[in-house]
Design a protein around this motif. Structure first.
Motif, PDB file in Angstrom:
ATOM      1  N   ALA A   7       0.821  -1.209   0.000  1.00  9.41           N
ATOM      2  CA  ALA A   7       0.000   0.000   0.000  1.00  9.41           C
ATOM      3  C   ALA A   7       0.853   1.256   0.000  1.00  9.41           C
ATOM      4  CB  ALA A   7      -0.932   0.005   1.210  1.00  9.41           C
ATOM      5  N   PHE A   8       1.842   1.300   0.904  1.00 12.54           N
ATOM      6  CA  PHE A   8       2.681   2.485   1.060  1.00 12.54           C
ATOM      7  C   PHE A   8       4.156   2.107   1.074  1.00 12.54           C
ATOM      8  CE2 PHE A   8      -1.067   4.111   3.707  1.00 12.54           C
ATOM      9  CZ  PHE A   8      -1.642   4.739   2.623  1.00 12.54           C
ATOM     10  N   VAL A   9       4.947   2.951   0.426  1.00 14.45           N
ATOM     11  CA  VAL A   9       6.398   2.899   0.546  1.00 14.45           C
ATOM     12  C   VAL A   9       6.831   4.239   1.107  1.00 14.45           C
ATOM     13  CG1 VAL A   9       8.590   2.697  -0.675  1.00 14.45           C
ATOM     14  CG2 VAL A   9       6.632   1.308  -1.389  1.00 14.45           C
ATOM     15  N   LEU A 228      13.326   8.263  -7.277  1.00 18.43           N
ATOM     16  CA  LEU A 228      12.170   7.422  -6.973  1.00 18.43           C
ATOM     17  C   LEU A 228      11.456   6.954  -8.235  1.00 18.43           C
ATOM     18  CD1 LEU A 228      10.732   9.309  -3.864  1.00 18.43           C
ATOM     19  CD2 LEU A 228      11.934   7.115  -3.889  1.00 18.43           C
ATOM     20  N   ILE A 229      11.376   7.832  -9.244  1.00 20.00           N
ATOM     21  CA  ILE A 229      10.783   7.416 -10.522  1.00 20.00           C
ATOM     22  C   ILE A 229      11.551   6.231 -11.085  1.00 20.00           C
ATOM     23  CG2 ILE A 229      10.433   8.089 -12.939  1.00 20.00           C
ATOM     24  CD1 ILE A 229       9.810  10.929 -11.913  1.00 20.00           C
ATOM     25  N   ASP A 230      12.860   6.301 -11.022  1.00 24.44           N
ATOM     26  CA  ASP A 230      13.705   5.233 -11.562  1.00 24.44           C
ATOM     27  C   ASP A 230      13.623   3.968 -10.714  1.00 24.44           C
ATOM     28  OD1 ASP A 230      15.896   4.328 -13.405  1.00 24.44           O
ATOM     29  OD2 ASP A 230      16.984   4.213 -11.510  1.00 24.44           O
ATOM     30  N   LYS A 231      13.696   4.097  -9.392  1.00 22.44           N
ATOM     31  CA  LYS A 231      13.733   2.941  -8.498  1.00 22.44           C
ATOM     32  C   LYS A 231      12.418   2.180  -8.476  1.00 22.44           C
ATOM     33  CE  LYS A 231      14.560   1.663  -3.655  1.00 22.44           C
ATOM     34  NZ  LYS A 231      14.941   2.174  -2.312  1.00 22.44           N
ATOM     35  N   LEU A 258      12.067   8.166 -18.171  1.00 28.35           N
ATOM     36  CA  LEU A 258      10.728   8.497 -17.680  1.00 28.35           C
ATOM     37  C   LEU A 258       9.661   7.625 -18.348  1.00 28.35           C
ATOM     38  CD1 LEU A 258      11.047  12.408 -17.735  1.00 28.35           C
ATOM     39  CD2 LEU A 258      11.534  10.855 -15.839  1.00 28.35           C
ATOM     40  N   SER A 259      10.095   6.508 -18.905  1.00 31.99           N
ATOM     41  CA  SER A 259       9.191   5.680 -19.704  1.00 31.99           C
ATOM     42  C   SER A 259       8.088   5.022 -18.890  1.00 31.99           C
ATOM     43  CB  SER A 259       9.983   4.603 -20.451  1.00 31.99           C
ATOM     44  OG  SER A 259      10.683   3.750 -19.527  1.00 31.99           O
ATOM     45  N   SER A 260       8.263   4.908 -17.577  1.00 31.23           N
ATOM     46  CA  SER A 260       7.230   4.262 -16.759  1.00 31.23           C
ATOM     47  C   SER A 260       6.024   5.165 -16.513  1.00 31.23           C
ATOM     48  CB  SER A 260       7.815   3.834 -15.401  1.00 31.23           C
ATOM     49  OG  SER A 260       8.229   4.975 -14.652  1.00 31.23           O
ATOM     50  N   LEU A 261       6.191   6.473 -16.697  1.00 29.29           N
ATOM     51  CA  LEU A 261       5.138   7.434 -16.370  1.00 29.29           C
ATOM     52  C   LEU A 261       3.986   7.341 -17.368  1.00 29.29           C
ATOM     53  CD1 LEU A 261       7.373  10.500 -15.478  1.00 29.29           C
ATOM     54  CD2 LEU A 261       5.931   9.219 -13.882  1.00 29.29           C
TER      55      LEU A 261
END
Length: 489
Positions: A7-9, A228-231, A258-261
């Motif tokens: 749920a949360f990190v 965080l975006i990368d990890k 940024l491909s995951s966004l």
């Protein structure tokens, strides 16, 4: 449904949905031991933390009302909100210890819980929570019951406590899920302050109800955001325009993966079209929405399919709400004509906490809420925010909306941020004064900027004065504090 899903990190800590269930139930039992009952208020003061959500959910398990506070405020401001809300419990983060110590003795007994290093007479959060009873709590809660008291930015006078009901939160969540296609595998970056309605209601709650994962940043930091975006392979994030501008200015922008966004969403203030195109040029879906604390907050939203064709628009009314743009006599404006935005729907506040006068003043006949914002509609019904009613000034008999001027000035390649206010003038009554923050390494003068505006704006809209400054004053939610700019003049 999915107890073992994350749920949360938060930092190095991961909490599953089962963890959150047990921890909030234990915390609710401790709040009950502290005297919290149906309708009582529990306040939270501190930067983003998993404990923020735990405290909110635990309060709601008891039928209580959660009061998130802006941790950037001074002790007298916090004391006013605690007193006005009648909070009986305050949970706070270590960054706010000095503020809490400076609070005057409250008129209502206050149980104080510290996330770390409690002072004498205070409780330690983790110890207090762990000793709670994990037995299920079943307090009936109705849709019309108040869930939150959210204090407005307070840029003028005392802040008002906007109340949002459980129904307001639910209908807003439905609106987000319809507009954004929130998925159960969503990995959402919570990067804006959770005491601000957008981070809480537009990202955390919709992600939570879908069983997604929220990665919580304690505070905004450009490099940490990239990390965080990368990890975590972030799929969705919300931010105000200044946050997205800072990401685009970073040296990491060109090479970052940024491909995951899947979705980038912004609100709180108009986003320059040039900034939206910067993200679109990277192949990213960048959508604007419009709303207020009082509308929980979504009032309009621009869906991904329209994000290129309608750049700069705040979209159309969310599915479960109605929006009008009206003249002073409350008649609907024509296409392209500026007017005030009115909102009506199940997401709209029932009013302000213990403030019937402000509540009455905010609504017109038929239950329409007055936003105080000026907008236009195009021929297809898409909304374009022009400015706040109170920010408009009159120069030589002509209305000038600073946001319009700011939008055009921000198109200059040397301009990172700009704010425009009206200042007194012997000849014209009022003229514009612009405060400009330059992009790193860029140089520009006031005369150059005024020349740039010639032909792009009517002459009466071009600011008479241009001040180059290092930064602009902002509220805790990232909005400009224009009264502070007026005090500089």
């Amino acid at each position: 449904m999915t107890p073992n899903r994350t749920a949360f990190v938060f930092g190095d800590r991961t909490l599953t949905y089962a963890d959150i269930h047990e921890r909030t139930t234990r915390l609710a039992s401790r709040l009950r031991d502290a005297g919290v009952r149906d309708g009582d208020r529990v306040a939270y003061l501190g930067p983003n933390h998993a404990a923020f959500a735990e405290t909110m959910f635990a309060t709601h398990l008891l039928g209580g009302i959660f009061v998130p506070l802006n941790f950037r405020l001074a002790a007298p401001e916090i004391a006013y909100m605690l007193e006005q809300s009648g909070a009986t419990v305050l949970i706070y983060g270590p960054q706010c210890a000095e503020t809490v110590r400076a609070l005057p003795d409250p008129s209502v007994p206050l149980t104080i819980v510290a996330l770390t290093s409690p002072a004498a007479g205070e409780r330690a959060y983790e110890t207090w929570l762990s000793q709670g009873d994990p037995a299920p709590i079943d307090v009936p809660v109705a849709l019309d019951d108040v869930a939150l008291i959210l204090y407005t930015s307070g840029t003028t006078g005392r802040p008002k406590g906007a109340t949002l009901t459980h129904g307001n939160l639910i209908w807003n969540t439905f609106n987000v899920i319809i507009g954004v296609d929130v998925a159960s595998d969503e990995v959402t970056l919570i990067s804006a302050p959770l005491f601000h309605v957008a981070a809480l209601d537009q990202t955390l709650l919709p992600t939570f109800i879908k069983g997604g994962r929220s990665v919580i940043m304690p505070s905004w930091n450009v490099d940490e955001c990239y990390d965080l975006i990368d990890k975590h392979r972030i799929t969705w994030m919300f931010g105000v325009a200044t946050m997205f501008a800072a990401l685009a200015r970073s040296p990491r922008w060109a090479a970052a993966d940024l491909s995951s966004l899947r979705h980038l969403m912004s609100g709180g203030a108009a986003v320059p079209a040039s900034l939206i195109r910067t993200y679109q040029d990277r192949g990213l879906v960048f959508c604007q929405g419009y709303g207020l604390t009082e509308t929980a907050p979504g009032a309009t939203f621009l869906e991904a399919s329209e994000s290129t064709r309608k750049v700069g628009s705040a979209g159309v009314p969310v599915f479960f709400a109605s929006v009008r743009v009206v003249r002073h006599d409350l008649t609907d404006v024509a296409v392209g004509e500026p007017g005030e935005v009115l909102i009506k729907g199940p997401n709209v506040t029932p009013g302000y906490w213990r403030n019937p006068e402000a509540t009455a003043a905010a609504f017109s006949e038929g239950g329409w809420f007055h936003s105080g914002d000026v907008a236009t509609l195009d021929e297809e019904g898409h909304l374009y925010i022009v400015d706040r009613v109170k920010d408009m000034y009159i120069s030589g008999g002509e209305n000038v909306y600073p946001a319009e001027v700011e939008k055009v000035m921000s198109e200059h390649p040397a301009v990172a941020e700009v704010a425009v206010i009206g200042v007194p003038d012997a000849k014209w009554g009022e003229v514009g004064r612009a405060f400009v923050v330059r992009r790193p390494g860029a140089d520009v003068t006031g005369d150059e900027l005024r020349d740039f505006l010639l032909g792009r704006l009517a002459r009466y809209k071009i600011p008479r004065y241009v001040d180059v400054v290092d930064d602009l004053p902002r509220t805790g939610s990232g909005k400009l504090r224009k009264p502070e700019l007026r005090n500089r003049v």
